[in-house]
Design a protein around this motif. Sequence first.
Motif, mmCIF file in Angstrom:
data_model
loop_
_atom_site.group_PDB
_atom_site.id
_atom_site.type_symbol
_atom_site.label_atom_id
_atom_site.label_comp_id
_atom_site.label_asym_id
_atom_site.label_seq_id
_atom_site.Cartn_x
_atom_site.Cartn_y
_atom_site.Cartn_z
ATOM 1 N N GLY A 6 0.827 -1.193 0.000
ATOM 2 C CA GLY A 6 0.000 0.000 0.000
ATOM 3 C C GLY A 6 0.865 1.247 0.000
ATOM 4 N N PRO A 7 0.249 2.429 -0.203
ATOM 5 C CA PRO A 7 1.028 3.669 -0.181
ATOM 6 C C PRO A 7 1.481 4.013 1.230
ATOM 7 C CG PRO A 7 -1.306 4.162 -0.352
ATOM 8 C CD PRO A 7 -1.184 2.664 -0.452
ATOM 9 N N ARG A 8 2.403 4.945 1.288
ATOM 10 C CA ARG A 8 2.936 5.455 2.551
ATOM 11 C C ARG A 8 3.564 4.361 3.410
ATOM 12 N NH1 ARG A 8 0.628 10.976 3.246
ATOM 13 N NH2 ARG A 8 2.259 11.105 4.830
ATOM 14 N N PHE A 9 4.165 3.372 2.786
ATOM 15 C CA PHE A 9 4.862 2.385 3.605
ATOM 16 C C PHE A 9 6.128 3.032 4.163
ATOM 17 C CE2 PHE A 9 5.942 1.399 -0.869
ATOM 18 C CZ PHE A 9 7.331 1.419 -0.852
ATOM 19 N N ASP A 10 6.768 2.363 5.096
ATOM 20 C CA ASP A 10 7.770 3.037 5.917
ATOM 21 C C ASP A 10 9.077 3.344 5.196
ATOM 22 O OD1 ASP A 10 6.522 3.035 8.754
ATOM 23 O OD2 ASP A 10 6.153 1.015 8.001
ATOM 24 N N VAL A 11 9.610 2.361 4.492
ATOM 25 C CA VAL A 11 10.930 2.554 3.875
ATOM 26 C C VAL A 11 10.960 1.957 2.478
ATOM 27 C CG1 VAL A 11 13.366 1.834 3.961
ATOM 28 C CG2 VAL A 11 12.242 2.691 6.023
ATOM 29 N N GLN A 12 11.397 2.764 1.523
ATOM 30 C CA GLN A 12 11.790 2.290 0.197
ATOM 31 C C GLN A 12 13.310 2.275 0.190
ATOM 32 O OE1 GLN A 12 11.003 0.850 -2.571
ATOM 33 N NE2 GLN A 12 10.845 2.219 -4.306
ATOM 34 N N GLY A 13 13.918 1.102 -0.036
ATOM 35 C CA GLY A 13 15.354 0.974 0.103
ATOM 36 C C GLY A 13 16.047 0.479 -1.142
ATOM 37 N N GLY A 14 17.345 0.722 -1.188
ATOM 38 C CA GLY A 14 18.178 0.247 -2.279
ATOM 39 C C GLY A 14 19.513 0.958 -2.252
ATOM 40 N N GLY A 15 20.334 0.676 -3.252
ATOM 41 C CA GLY A 15 21.607 1.354 -3.375
ATOM 42 C C GLY A 15 21.420 2.810 -3.762
ATOM 43 N N SER A 16 22.434 3.640 -3.508
ATOM 44 C CA SER A 16 22.312 5.072 -3.792
ATOM 45 C C SER A 16 22.159 5.361 -5.275
ATOM 46 C CB SER A 16 23.519 5.825 -3.226
ATOM 47 O OG SER A 16 24.731 5.348 -3.793
ATOM 48 N N ALA A 72 8.184 6.821 -7.088
ATOM 49 C CA ALA A 72 7.457 7.699 -6.169
ATOM 50 C C ALA A 72 6.448 8.560 -6.916
ATOM 51 C CB ALA A 72 8.435 8.572 -5.395
ATOM 52 N N ALA A 73 6.845 9.106 -8.056
ATOM 53 C CA ALA A 73 5.944 9.950 -8.840
ATOM 54 C C ALA A 73 4.770 9.148 -9.378
ATOM 55 C CB ALA A 73 6.715 10.602 -9.987
ATOM 56 N N GLN A 74 5.019 7.938 -9.841
ATOM 57 C CA GLN A 74 3.939 7.090 -10.340
ATOM 58 C C GLN A 74 2.941 6.770 -9.234
ATOM 59 O OE1 GLN A 74 6.199 3.808 -11.896
ATOM 60 N NE2 GLN A 74 6.853 4.941 -13.722
ATOM 61 N N ALA A 75 3.444 6.495 -8.045
ATOM 62 C CA ALA A 75 2.552 6.179 -6.922
ATOM 63 C C ALA A 75 1.670 7.367 -6.570
ATOM 64 C CB ALA A 75 3.368 5.745 -5.716
ATOM 65 N N VAL A 76 2.251 8.576 -6.534
ATOM 66 C CA VAL A 76 1.455 9.764 -6.229
ATOM 67 C C VAL A 76 0.419 9.997 -7.323
ATOM 68 C CG1 VAL A 76 1.539 12.270 -5.964
ATOM 69 C CG2 VAL A 76 3.254 10.843 -4.835
ATOM 70 N N ALA A 77 0.816 9.827 -8.574
ATOM 71 C CA ALA A 77 -0.124 10.011 -9.675
ATOM 72 C C ALA A 77 -1.267 9.009 -9.613
ATOM 73 C CB ALA A 77 0.606 9.891 -11.012
ATOM 74 N N ALA A 78 -0.972 7.791 -9.153
ATOM 75 C CA ALA A 78 -1.990 6.740 -9.119
ATOM 76 C C ALA A 78 -2.875 6.799 -7.885
ATOM 77 C CB ALA A 78 -1.320 5.369 -9.193
ATOM 78 N N THR A 79 -2.309 7.190 -6.735
ATOM 79 C CA THR A 79 -3.046 7.088 -5.463
ATOM 80 C C THR A 79 -3.294 8.426 -4.786
ATOM 81 O OG1 THR A 79 -1.089 6.876 -4.042
ATOM 82 C CG2 THR A 79 -1.900 4.856 -5.096
ATOM 83 N N GLY A 80 -2.549 9.452 -5.162
ATOM 84 C CA GLY A 80 -2.651 10.732 -4.467
ATOM 85 C C GLY A 80 -1.897 10.761 -3.157
ATOM 86 N N GLU A 81 -1.174 9.688 -2.841
ATOM 87 C CA GLU A 81 -0.421 9.608 -1.595
ATOM 88 C C GLU A 81 1.037 9.297 -1.887
ATOM 89 O OE1 GLU A 81 -2.251 7.724 1.911
ATOM 90 O OE2 GLU A 81 -3.703 6.893 0.486
ATOM 91 N N PRO A 82 1.945 9.643 -0.964
ATOM 92 C CA PRO A 82 3.359 9.291 -1.160
ATOM 93 C C PRO A 82 3.556 7.779 -1.207
ATOM 94 C CG PRO A 82 3.110 10.922 0.584
ATOM 95 C CD PRO A 82 1.736 10.426 0.260
ATOM 96 N N LEU A 83 4.549 7.358 -1.952
ATOM 97 C CA LEU A 83 4.866 5.935 -2.005
ATOM 98 C C LEU A 83 5.393 5.461 -0.657
ATOM 99 C CD1 LEU A 83 5.233 3.350 -3.759
ATOM 100 C CD2 LEU A 83 7.562 4.149 -4.218
ATOM 101 N N ALA A 84 6.346 6.202 -0.094
ATOM 102 C CA ALA A 84 6.999 5.782 1.150
ATOM 103 C C ALA A 84 7.242 6.987 2.048
ATOM 104 C CB ALA A 84 8.318 5.081 0.839
ATOM 105 N N GLU A 85 7.388 6.714 3.323
ATOM 106 C CA GLU A 85 7.680 7.773 4.286
ATOM 107 C C GLU A 85 9.154 8.171 4.237
ATOM 108 O OE1 GLU A 85 5.531 9.373 5.891
ATOM 109 O OE2 GLU A 85 3.741 8.115 5.911
ATOM 110 N N ALA A 86 10.026 7.221 3.935
ATOM 111 C CA ALA A 86 11.461 7.506 3.878
ATOM 112 C C ALA A 86 12.093 6.715 2.749
ATOM 113 C CB ALA A 86 12.137 7.152 5.205
ATOM 114 N N PHE A 87 13.055 7.340 2.082
ATOM 115 C CA PHE A 87 13.824 6.705 1.018
ATOM 116 C C PHE A 87 15.252 6.566 1.525
ATOM 117 C CE2 PHE A 87 10.159 8.556 -0.907
ATOM 118 C CZ PHE A 87 9.783 7.651 -1.898
ATOM 119 N N VAL A 88 15.671 5.331 1.708
ATOM 120 C CA VAL A 88 16.934 5.042 2.390
ATOM 121 C C VAL A 88 17.874 4.351 1.411
ATOM 122 C CG1 VAL A 88 18.009 3.915 4.374
ATOM 123 C CG2 VAL A 88 15.675 4.832 4.567
ATOM 124 N N HIS A 89 19.114 4.829 1.352
ATOM 125 C CA HIS A 89 20.041 4.329 0.339
ATOM 126 C C HIS A 89 21.387 3.939 0.939
ATOM 127 C CE1 HIS A 89 17.178 6.856 -2.018
ATOM 128 N NE2 HIS A 89 17.186 5.743 -2.743
#
Length: 417
Positions: free
Chosen positions: A242-252, A263-280
């Motif tokens: 679902g949207p607004r999950f806690d962490v989207q992670g991966g390499g920098s 993130a942009a696709q998720a906002v366009a589709a749901t109106g909500e942020p994809l994740a609360e934090a983007f961690v790299h």
Amino acid sequence: MRSWQSPVVPRLAASGERPRVFDTASRTLRPVGDAQTGAARMYVCGITPYDATHMGHAFTYVTFDLLNRIWRAAGLDVRYVQNITDVDDPLLERATATGVDWTELATGQIDLFRADMEALRVLPPDEYIAVTEFIDPVVELIERLAAEGSVYQLDDPEYPDWYFRCRHGGGIGTISHLSEDEALAVFAERGGDPERPGKADPLDCLVWRLERPGEPSWDSTLGRGRPGWHVECTAISLQHLGPRFDVQGGGSDLAFPHHEMCAAQAVAATGEPLAEAFVHSGMVGLDGEKMSKSLGNLVLVSTLRAEGSDPMALRLALLAHHYRADWFWTSADLAAAEVRLDRWRRAAARPAGEAADATVSEIGAALCADLDAPAALAAVDAWAERTLNGVGSVPGAPADVARAVDALLGVDLNPAV
């Protein structure tokens, strides 16, 4: 898709302390995990299976394993999702270059990745999803975006591919903080096609590639083809977390374009942020260069294991670097980790030693402070040194420290068999 066997994680008394991690988007340390619901949701981008598992891969997945473990130690219910990009241009190009069927190449590399993750004692995701088994939901998301005007079909008589309007759902640089000129250069380097004629914006990203001769493809309402890279992660994460999950992670290297486009696709589709934090996590190189197959400088976990390296020493070598640091792998990293592992195991094997509580607290506090694994390792080093020097006589204390090291750092201090 099957993931891999989970190690048994010792139970510790729940600390209740949420970790704080660096959010690339806000450039701040943020607490992650929902204290009210007692849940934590994380999506970590998986491999494209053609060069698994080099040390850069391992550094990323060990990093987010630490977050998974400290969440669990805080008493949170963790839901972890990871994808596999098992159809994409780099994989197909490698298959063609080596004369191997692309499905065979992917299957073999995924099996190797599973074995490496299991050896490194990385906790498996709850959902491990290959894009080839998720085609229909990806198409459904693209249709949804098209209905809202966020996706368009290129006016190309030969290959009228589908593109996402990158300005929908957020501006360029919202996560990566790149300027327009920087974004254009990076987009071209990382699989984008800014020079393709007919695009509404040079930075618009491909979401559905129409069938080309000799390429795998699937029937859909968009035309026979296959998904673009970014939209697969958007579709998988939204469906399973679902949207607004806690962490989207991966390499920098995923901050742009991959995470920004997702993130942009998720906002366009749901109106909500994809994740609360983007961690790299940082990049790992060798001899002053980024590790890459083209340079022939990959250090593979499987190769080191085959040469007799203890996977726990490999894990300690990775943990010796802060997750946000860029660094270069050297043989000295492994040698130092082997010495450290031996010292820890000798201390843990003692029937009595210095009391465990303070050291266990130091480990947890270090990990809660932006996953500071080097500080956590230093705390265990100090305890092991004192215990080996005969400081303390608390029965069972070494076993208590060993359980915490296993639960929080993922390092098994039982001697390698």
